[in-house]
Design an enzyme around this catalytic site. Sequence first.
Site, short mmCIF file in Angstrom:
data_model
loop_
_atom_site.label_atom_id
_atom_site.label_comp_id
_atom_site.label_asym_id
_atom_site.label_seq_id
_atom_site.Cartn_x
_atom_site.Cartn_y
_atom_site.Cartn_z
N ASP A 47 0.83 -1.20 0.00
CA ASP A 47 0.00 0.00 0.00
C ASP A 47 0.87 1.26 0.00
O ASP A 47 0.35 2.37 -0.14
CB ASP A 47 -1.00 0.00 1.15
CG ASP A 47 -0.36 -0.14 2.52
OD1 ASP A 47 0.89 -0.11 2.61
OD2 ASP A 47 -1.10 -0.29 3.51
N SER A 48 2.18 1.07 0.09
CA SER A 48 3.13 2.17 -0.14
C SER A 48 3.01 2.69 -1.56
O SER A 48 3.56 3.74 -1.90
CB SER A 48 4.56 1.72 0.15
OG SER A 48 4.85 0.49 -0.50
N ASP A 86 -1.09 -6.09 -0.76
CA ASP A 86 -1.66 -5.52 0.46
C ASP A 86 -3.16 -5.30 0.32
O ASP A 86 -3.63 -4.76 -0.69
CB ASP A 86 -1.01 -4.16 0.76
CG ASP A 86 0.17 -4.27 1.69
OD1 ASP A 86 0.32 -5.30 2.36
OD2 ASP A 86 0.95 -3.29 1.75
N LYS A 115 -1.85 -9.50 2.08
CA LYS A 115 -1.24 -9.12 3.34
C LYS A 115 -2.14 -8.13 4.07
O LYS A 115 -2.71 -7.24 3.43
CB LYS A 115 0.15 -8.50 3.14
CG LYS A 115 0.85 -8.14 4.46
CD LYS A 115 2.29 -7.74 4.25
CE LYS A 115 2.46 -6.34 3.69
NZ LYS A 115 1.98 -5.29 4.64
N GLU A 117 -2.61 -5.97 8.08
CA GLU A 117 -1.95 -5.53 9.31
C GLU A 117 -2.77 -5.91 10.54
O GLU A 117 -4.00 -5.87 10.51
CB GLU A 117 -1.73 -4.02 9.28
CG GLU A 117 -0.82 -3.56 8.15
CD GLU A 117 -0.61 -2.05 8.11
OE1 GLU A 117 0.12 -1.59 7.22
OE2 GLU A 117 -1.18 -1.35 8.98
N GLU A 183 7.77 -5.33 11.47
CA GLU A 183 8.27 -4.00 11.13
C GLU A 183 8.58 -3.19 12.39
O GLU A 183 7.75 -3.10 13.30
CB GLU A 183 7.26 -3.23 10.28
CG GLU A 183 7.77 -1.85 9.87
CD GLU A 183 6.96 -1.18 8.78
OE1 GLU A 183 7.32 -0.04 8.40
OE2 GLU A 183 5.99 -1.78 8.29
#
Length: 266
Positions: A47-48, A86, A115, A117, A183
């Site tokens: 998502d960066s 993501d 992915k 979080e 992270e």
Amino acid sequence: MTIKRVRAHHLAQMKAEGTPITMLTSYDAITTRIFDEAGTDMLLVGDSYANVMLGYNSTTQVTIDDMVLATGAVARNAKRAFVVADLPFGAYETSPTDAIANSVKLIRAGASAVKLEGGVRMASTIRAIVNAGINVVAHVGYTPQSENALGGPRVQGRGDKAEQIRRDARAVEEAGAIAVVLELVPAPIATEITHELTIPTIGIGAGENTDGQVLVWTDMAGMTDWQPSFVKVFGEVGTALKNAAEAYNAAVRSRSFPDDDHRFNH
């Protein structure tokens, strides 16, 4: 390890054999082809994408439609690498049903896994996605989509908060995740988690003892003016590209390009 196409069981085998796993972000066709040919094991359509490619100031601004588009570009051009996409902010928090539906969109676009979080709090959602037949990579420690709640990018798991990171890591493994990104986790804690879990750990700012490492490719390749302290720049690609553009501009303005060697003759 010689692998024609990296799959989930290869990642587990690499952990078992102590073979470090390489992972880079990628968001488009041409970069994917380069990283894939270089032998990168995993490509993360992160998502960066919001910050790196779309110019937003936060990862929370990217949408599932944006991620589907980028995932398709990467998946169509990755011949060997395991592609992880993501789930963006808002695509999985509302309910497991929404999480599954949006995961399906990314898998249809060509991803091998999604992915998301969160640790303990997202374990039931991870389990639901896995039960739908979709590979999940988890992400614990500093979770960028929660940057406002966490007070920005800062190390997670120091002191008495270390046990929460351990609980999060155990929870995602028990829920069926095939790997977990750690992270901004203190290296000693990341090392302990890596030894404890049976699934691979992929570190970013988490020390050298995780099973693999991931970086945002533009940081790794010197494409940005600033990189986090844990990033090593492996090539000054940004400088090289700027130099090439300046040379092109100068050649056009001086009319030295096109020249006799670079004209299309009908």
